[in-house]
Design a protein around this motif. Sequence first.
Motif, PDB file in Angstrom:
ATOM      1  N   ILE A 189     -41.734  25.577  42.878  1.00 14.71           N
ATOM      2  CA  ILE A 189     -40.847  26.398  43.701  1.00 14.71           C
ATOM      3  C   ILE A 189     -39.697  26.959  42.853  1.00 14.71           C
ATOM      4  CG2 ILE A 189     -39.130  26.282  45.543  1.00 14.71           C
ATOM      5  CD1 ILE A 189     -41.068  24.283  46.941  1.00 14.71           C
ATOM      6  N   ASN A 234     -40.427  29.707  40.880  1.00 10.97           N
ATOM      7  CA  ASN A 234     -40.607  30.818  41.799  1.00 10.97           C
ATOM      8  C   ASN A 234     -41.953  31.521  41.623  1.00 10.97           C
ATOM      9  OD1 ASN A 234     -40.010  32.467  43.885  1.00 10.97           O
ATOM     10  ND2 ASN A 234     -38.804  33.897  42.672  1.00 10.97           N
ATOM     11  N   SER A 235     -42.733  31.000  40.762  1.00  9.58           N
ATOM     12  CA  SER A 235     -44.073  31.541  40.584  1.00  9.58           C
ATOM     13  C   SER A 235     -44.875  30.445  39.925  1.00  9.58           C
ATOM     14  CB  SER A 235     -44.036  32.789  39.709  1.00  9.58           C
ATOM     15  OG  SER A 235     -43.703  32.441  38.385  1.00  9.58           O
ATOM     16  N   CYS A 236     -45.984  30.812  39.406  1.00  8.45           N
ATOM     17  CA  CYS A 236     -46.872  29.797  38.880  1.00  8.45           C
ATOM     18  C   CYS A 236     -46.332  29.246  37.568  1.00  8.45           C
ATOM     19  CB  CYS A 236     -48.229  30.408  38.633  1.00  8.45           C
ATOM     20  SG  CYS A 236     -48.618  31.676  39.828  1.00  8.45           S
ATOM     21  N   CYS A 284     -52.535  28.664  36.608  1.00  8.63           N
ATOM     22  CA  CYS A 284     -51.339  29.197  37.226  1.00  8.63           C
ATOM     23  C   CYS A 284     -51.297  28.717  38.672  1.00  8.63           C
ATOM     24  CB  CYS A 284     -51.433  30.712  37.155  1.00  8.63           C
ATOM     25  SG  CYS A 284     -50.146  31.560  38.035  1.00  8.63           S
ATOM     26  N   CYS A 341     -49.246  28.013  42.349  1.00  8.43           N
ATOM     27  CA  CYS A 341     -48.116  28.380  43.203  1.00  8.43           C
ATOM     28  C   CYS A 341     -48.343  27.864  44.609  1.00  8.43           C
ATOM     29  CB  CYS A 341     -47.902  29.884  43.206  1.00  8.43           C
ATOM     30  SG  CYS A 341     -49.286  30.795  43.879  1.00  8.43           S
ATOM     31  N   GLN A 385     -48.458  29.918  50.628  1.00  2.00           N
ATOM     32  CA  GLN A 385     -47.444  30.205  51.641  1.00  2.00           C
ATOM     33  C   GLN A 385     -47.944  29.954  53.060  1.00  2.00           C
ATOM     34  OE1 GLN A 385     -44.263  30.934  51.174  1.00  2.00           O
ATOM     35  NE2 GLN A 385     -44.300  31.131  48.947  1.00  2.00           N
ATOM     36  N   TRP A 444     -48.207  26.252  53.690  1.00  2.00           N
ATOM     37  CA  TRP A 444     -46.861  25.708  53.557  1.00  2.00           C
ATOM     38  C   TRP A 444     -46.100  25.890  54.871  1.00  2.00           C
ATOM     39  CZ3 TRP A 444     -44.722  22.770  49.869  1.00  2.00           C
ATOM     40  CH2 TRP A 444     -43.332  22.691  49.772  1.00  2.00           C
ATOM     41  N   HIS A 445     -46.191  27.078  55.421  1.00  2.00           N
ATOM     42  CA  HIS A 445     -45.490  27.348  56.675  1.00  2.00           C
ATOM     43  C   HIS A 445     -46.138  26.660  57.854  1.00  2.00           C
ATOM     44  CE1 HIS A 445     -43.340  30.323  54.313  1.00  2.00           C
ATOM     45  NE2 HIS A 445     -42.433  30.243  55.256  1.00  2.00           N
ATOM     46  N   LYS A 487     -44.892  23.182  57.691  1.00  2.00           N
ATOM     47  CA  LYS A 487     -43.488  23.184  58.089  1.00  2.00           C
ATOM     48  C   LYS A 487     -43.358  23.251  59.606  1.00  2.00           C
ATOM     49  CE  LYS A 487     -39.409  26.117  58.142  1.00  2.00           C
ATOM     50  NZ  LYS A 487     -38.877  27.452  57.807  1.00  2.00           N
ATOM     51  N   LEU A 528     -36.555  21.262  51.592  1.00  2.00           N
ATOM     52  CA  LEU A 528     -37.729  21.415  50.733  1.00  2.00           C
ATOM     53  C   LEU A 528     -38.571  22.615  51.157  1.00  2.00           C
ATOM     54  CD1 LEU A 528     -39.759  20.421  48.584  1.00  2.00           C
ATOM     55  CD2 LEU A 528     -40.754  18.956  50.347  1.00  2.00           C
ATOM     56  N   PHE A 529     -38.863  22.676  52.444  1.00  2.00           N
ATOM     57  CA  PHE A 529     -39.788  23.714  52.900  1.00  2.00           C
ATOM     58  C   PHE A 529     -39.159  25.104  52.852  1.00  2.00           C
ATOM     59  CE2 PHE A 529     -42.402  20.241  54.160  1.00  2.00           C
ATOM     60  CZ  PHE A 529     -43.678  20.760  54.131  1.00  2.00           C
ATOM     61  N   ASN A 530     -37.850  25.164  53.032  1.00  2.20           N
ATOM     62  CA  ASN A 530     -37.199  26.462  52.987  1.00  2.20           C
ATOM     63  C   ASN A 530     -36.923  26.932  51.567  1.00  2.20           C
ATOM     64  OD1 ASN A 530     -37.181  26.817  55.740  1.00  2.20           O
ATOM     65  ND2 ASN A 530     -35.177  25.837  55.999  1.00  2.20           N
ATOM     66  N   SER A 531     -37.035  26.031  50.614  1.00  3.88           N
ATOM     67  CA  SER A 531     -36.742  26.427  49.241  1.00  3.88           C
ATOM     68  C   SER A 531     -37.858  27.257  48.631  1.00  3.88           C
ATOM     69  CB  SER A 531     -36.475  25.186  48.379  1.00  3.88           C
ATOM     70  OG  SER A 531     -37.624  24.373  48.305  1.00  3.88           O
ATOM     71  N   ALA A 532     -39.010  27.250  49.265  1.00  4.19           N
ATOM     72  CA  ALA A 532     -40.107  28.084  48.777  1.00  4.19           C
ATOM     73  C   ALA A 532     -39.897  29.503  49.276  1.00  4.19           C
ATOM     74  CB  ALA A 532     -41.446  27.542  49.274  1.00  4.19           C
ATOM     75  N   ASN A 533     -39.771  30.409  48.358  1.00  6.80           N
ATOM     76  CA  ASN A 533     -39.464  31.776  48.732  1.00  6.80           C
ATOM     77  C   ASN A 533     -40.565  32.406  49.565  1.00  6.80           C
ATOM     78  OD1 ASN A 533     -37.016  31.783  47.559  1.00  6.80           O
ATOM     79  ND2 ASN A 533     -37.693  32.737  45.648  1.00  6.80           N
ATOM     80  N   ILE A 534     -40.124  33.067  50.612  1.00 11.27           N
ATOM     81  CA  ILE A 534     -41.086  33.676  51.517  1.00 11.27           C
ATOM     82  C   ILE A 534     -41.723  34.904  50.873  1.00 11.27           C
ATOM     83  CG2 ILE A 534     -41.406  34.391  53.893  1.00 11.27           C
ATOM     84  CD1 ILE A 534     -39.917  31.873  53.918  1.00 11.27           C
ATOM     85  N   SER A 546     -43.700  36.829  45.934  1.00  8.22           N
ATOM     86  CA  SER A 546     -43.648  36.870  44.488  1.00  8.22           C
ATOM     87  C   SER A 546     -44.760  35.994  43.908  1.00  8.22           C
ATOM     88  CB  SER A 546     -42.285  36.391  44.007  1.00  8.22           C
ATOM     89  OG  SER A 546     -41.936  35.208  44.677  1.00  8.22           O
ATOM     90  N   ALA A 547     -45.532  35.443  44.797  1.00  5.97           N
ATOM     91  CA  ALA A 547     -46.617  34.572  44.358  1.00  5.97           C
ATOM     92  C   ALA A 547     -47.576  35.356  43.467  1.00  5.97           C
ATOM     93  CB  ALA A 547     -47.346  34.016  45.560  1.00  5.97           C
ATOM     94  N   CYS A 548     -48.019  34.700  42.431  1.00  5.88           N
ATOM     95  CA  CYS A 548     -48.870  35.403  41.489  1.00  5.88           C
ATOM     96  C   CYS A 548     -50.309  34.896  41.537  1.00  5.88           C
ATOM     97  CB  CYS A 548     -48.321  35.261  40.083  1.00  5.88           C
ATOM     98  SG  CYS A 548     -48.154  33.560  39.567  1.00  5.88           S
TER      99      CYS A 548
END
Lengths: 110, 110
Positions: free
Chosen positions: A36, A39-41, A80, A82, A85, A88-89, A92, B98-104, B107-109
């Motif tokens: 996290i 912010n990427s892989c 790589c 990541c 999402q 993850w949600h 959550k 924790l769960f909110n720290s992952a950017n929505i 930007s995932a690659c």
Amino acid sequence: MGVTKTENYTEAQVELSKMIKVLGHPARIAILQSIIKANSCICGDLATEIGLAQSTISQHLKELKSVRLIQGTIEGTSMCYCINQENWHKLKNELLVLFNSANIDESACC
Amino acid sequence: MGVTKTENYTEAQVELSKMIKVLGHPARIAILQSIIKANSCICGDLATEIGLAQSTISQHLKELKSVRLIQGTIEGTSMCYCINQENWHKLKNELLVLFNSANIDESACC
DNA sequence: ACTAATAATCGTAATATTGCGATATATAAA
DNA sequence: TTTATATATCGCAATATTACGATTATTAGT
């Protein structure tokens, strides 16, 4: 016996606890936070970063992948990873349902 | 080895994963949901309700107590369990962090 | 094709977890 | 005090998890 009697529970209970269980290890928390944070892989410097053997990290990554909390793609000679999402949600939200279902008002009797 | 190398992690990582780990079993999810549903303390009919031996339920309750997710008081000849609101919310908030720290944003690659 | 680098898998040892029955403990009721 | 009820603890067996080194792919570069 050491084997969980899954037939006693609802599908939702089994699935949720399975996801949570994977989160319940400091190495996997550390891995997720590291992913996290980048912010990427990020790839296999997790091993040195966290201080476990490469094979151990790989095993933890496999578990995180198995419940689809992370996903990975080949990036040259490395991997790589990541956050997934979507799942993850989903997790959550399921956790929020659980945690919000406990009434705030102090009807507690103990 | 089988033993987690806690010295590799921050105190926060160890504590959080310990709490989460306790949640990571369907019986304990079922117990918590049952306690929440009753909105107050319910006692040892958990065993028949969930379908595990009394001693097994008692052990799960002990683990939930050990991380202070629940608390119990003696109620005559039985035990009265309920959610420990303080720690319940504490854990909820830490999970949210924790769960909110992952950017929505995607930007995932991978 | 050969080599280097990275990650996954295998095999193994140590330890932890799960679940049960049996027993111990504690309170309530008779 | 005795008995019934409820819960906790003990001891055990089966299984799962954690971690590592060694090995096996897999890809990039030479």
